[in-house]
Design an enzyme around this catalytic site. Structure first.
Site, PDB file in Angstrom:
ATOM      1  N   ASP A  92       0.846  -1.189   0.000  1.00 53.39           N
ATOM      2  CA  ASP A  92       0.000   0.000   0.000  1.00 53.39           C
ATOM      3  C   ASP A  92       0.879   1.236   0.000  1.00 53.39           C
ATOM      4  OD1 ASP A  92      -1.988   1.863   0.338  1.00 53.39           O
ATOM      5  OD2 ASP A  92      -2.287   1.427   2.457  1.00 53.39           O
ATOM      6  N   ASP A 308      -2.388   6.795  -5.469  1.00 54.40           N
ATOM      7  CA  ASP A 308      -2.396   5.741  -4.448  1.00 54.40           C
ATOM      8  C   ASP A 308      -2.708   4.384  -5.062  1.00 54.40           C
ATOM      9  OD1 ASP A 308      -2.464   4.309  -2.097  1.00 54.40           O
ATOM     10  OD2 ASP A 308      -4.454   5.005  -1.521  1.00 54.40           O
TER      11      ASP A 308
END
Length: 483
Positions: A92, A308
């Site tokens: 992540d 992201d």
């Protein structure tokens, strides 16, 4: 999927022993130049070869897919411990701490993504594993100083809280990991080091879903305590990495180091932001500008667009989302719209979406643009097509909400993060091909190819550390309860 911090530094272990008098092992060390003349040229040549191994870059094979109509998930396999065991983790770029499930986690699922049998880390099974105490510098850095009730040799606990309300609780440990160092064109050498990571003992219900559960999360955020930052602080690589998510075949490319082929136009990161934010300057739909005011792109606490990989869809504030979707749908005014799962705007369409709908172009500082084709923002669901753009304003009371680009629009593009220069950029690319990674010592360029890992079965020990790029379908992780 956004959050906090992790640690990474590399070392060689020469003596392994038991504090209580158990089995001990000593690795015999011989000096390379024994019996020969230790000339400066010989020593320099030795150093250059060593630096070559350290600074060539890292190949991080990835697997999975980012389809939003199923479990959108890019993942990797890491080896931890002595002897090494394999763990599948989600990477992540919006968080920093690495954690894996530990043997004491009684509420953690036993099977996860695609029926994968999940593993549980046990420090006592590893000759190189050890606890991190409250007095350790890493513990102090992560907690920004002392923590109430945490002192001396007590275990340093972690609490990783994500924006969607999910969390993982446990304590920090240190152990040996393995990873693939680039050594030539499409070639790597296995090497190892140590990493401080979280040993998870408790998970929220959100992280226990058997549909997309993995062994843990590997944060690849921008803080000084992230894995990338700590790996680069050891002098092993440049503080740069790139990913290319293959939206056609799955998997793709993920590498740490200085990517020089293909060339990428860069734009500056917005300073003093927690995430990878860049300033957007305009939006075109079918080459027609939306004529948005400049303040649309600068309002809000979180300025700019967050790039992201831990998010699947693309989120836009209401003042951009409304005009954008209206303009797109104006190309097919006779569509009958319906809402699926209370969040997706969908419709029936029998033709080619690339022929029937417009391309969308987002413009950024330094003449960088992001082109999104209709098949990249419209995804099939049963017999419908659904719009991948999401209204972030509807997820918060703040109508000037976040703009976040996830892998739905980042796929099939090489995205380069240069934290040395605080810049980010991208270019359209075939993610099934290869990229060129520069060797910082020799100046030569080595090819790093695409990978597509399979999570169907857990392979045996002693695998090279591979990191993963994930895009878990956590639709609200960016919008609620950010820290």
């Amino acid at each position: 999927m956004l959050k906090f911090e992790l640690g990474y530094f590399l070392l060689f272990v020469f003596i392994i022993g038991s504090v209580n008098g158990g089995i001990e092992g000593v690795i015999k060390v011989n000096y390379k130049f024994t019996g020969s003349e230790r000339t400066l040229s010989a020593l320099k040549a030795h150093d250059e070869k060593r630096h070559l191994r350290l600074l060539a870059g890292v190949d991080l094979p990835i697997g999975g897919t980012g389809r939003p109509d199923s479990v959108g998930l890019y993942y990797a396999k890491i080896g931890i411990g002595t002897p090494s065991n394999d763990y599948y983790v989600q990477v992540d770029t919006g968080s920093d701490i690495m954690w894996v499930n530990c043997i004491g986690c009684d509420q953690c699922p036993r099977r996860g993504y695609h029926g994968l049998e999940l593993a549980f880390y046990n420090r006592k099974d590893s000759l190189s594993g050890k606890l991190i105490s409250c007095g350790h510098q890493f513990c102090k850095d992560v907690n920004r100083g002392s923590v109430s009730g945490c002192y001396g040799n007590n275990s340093c606990y972690f609490s990783e809280n994500y924006g969607d309300g999910s969390y993982s609780l446990g304590y920090f440990v240190e152990d040996v990991v393995q990873y693939d160092q680039v050594s030539g064109d499409l070639q790597t050498n296995s090497t190892n080091g140590t990493v401080i990571f979280g040993c998870g003992g408790t998970q929220s219900v959100d992280l226990r879903s058997s549909d997309d559960a993995l062994d843990g999360v590997l944060g690849f955020g921008k803080s000084n305590s992230s894995m990338l930052s700590q790996l680069s602080s050891s002098g092993r690589v440049k503080k740069m990495f790139a990913h290319c998510l293959d939206g056609v075949n799955g998997g793709g490319i993920f590498a740490i180091g200085n990517v020089v082929k293909p060339k990428v136009i860069m734009t500056a990161l917005v300073p003093n932001q927690q995430h990878y934010n860049v300033n957007m300057t305009g939006v075109d739909v079918g080459y027609q500008s939306l004529n948005l005011s400049a303040e649309v792109f600068t309002n809000g606490v979180n300025q700019g667009v967050i790039i992201d990989s831990g998010t699947t869809l693309a989120y836009l504030p209401e003042v951009i989302y409304g005009p954008l979707v209206k303009k797109i749908l104006s190309w097919q005014p006779d569509l009958s719209l319906r809402t699926v799962h209370d969040e997706y705007t969908c419709f029936e369409y029998s033709g080619s979406v690339d022929d029937g709908f417009p391309r969308v172009n987002f413009h950024f500082e330094n003449s960088l643009s992001l082109r999104v084709r209709p098949h990249e923002y419209l995804f099939p669901y049963e017999d419908l097509f659904c719009i991948g753009w999401q209204n972030s304003g509807s997820l918060s009371r703040d109508k000037w909400n976040l703009t976040v680009f996830g892998d739905l629009v980042l796929s099939n593009k090489l995205v380069l993060y240069d934290l040395e220069k605080q810049a980010i950029g991208w270019t359209e690319y075939n993610c099934s091909s290869s990229i060129g990674l520069k060797d910082e010592i020799t100046g030569s360029v080595h090819l790093v190819g695409a990978h597509s890992l399979s999570g169907a079965s857990r392979l045996t020990a002693q695998m090279a550390l591979t990191f993963l790029l994930l895009a878990a379908l956590l639709h609200y992780s960016l919008f609620n309860g950010q820290s």
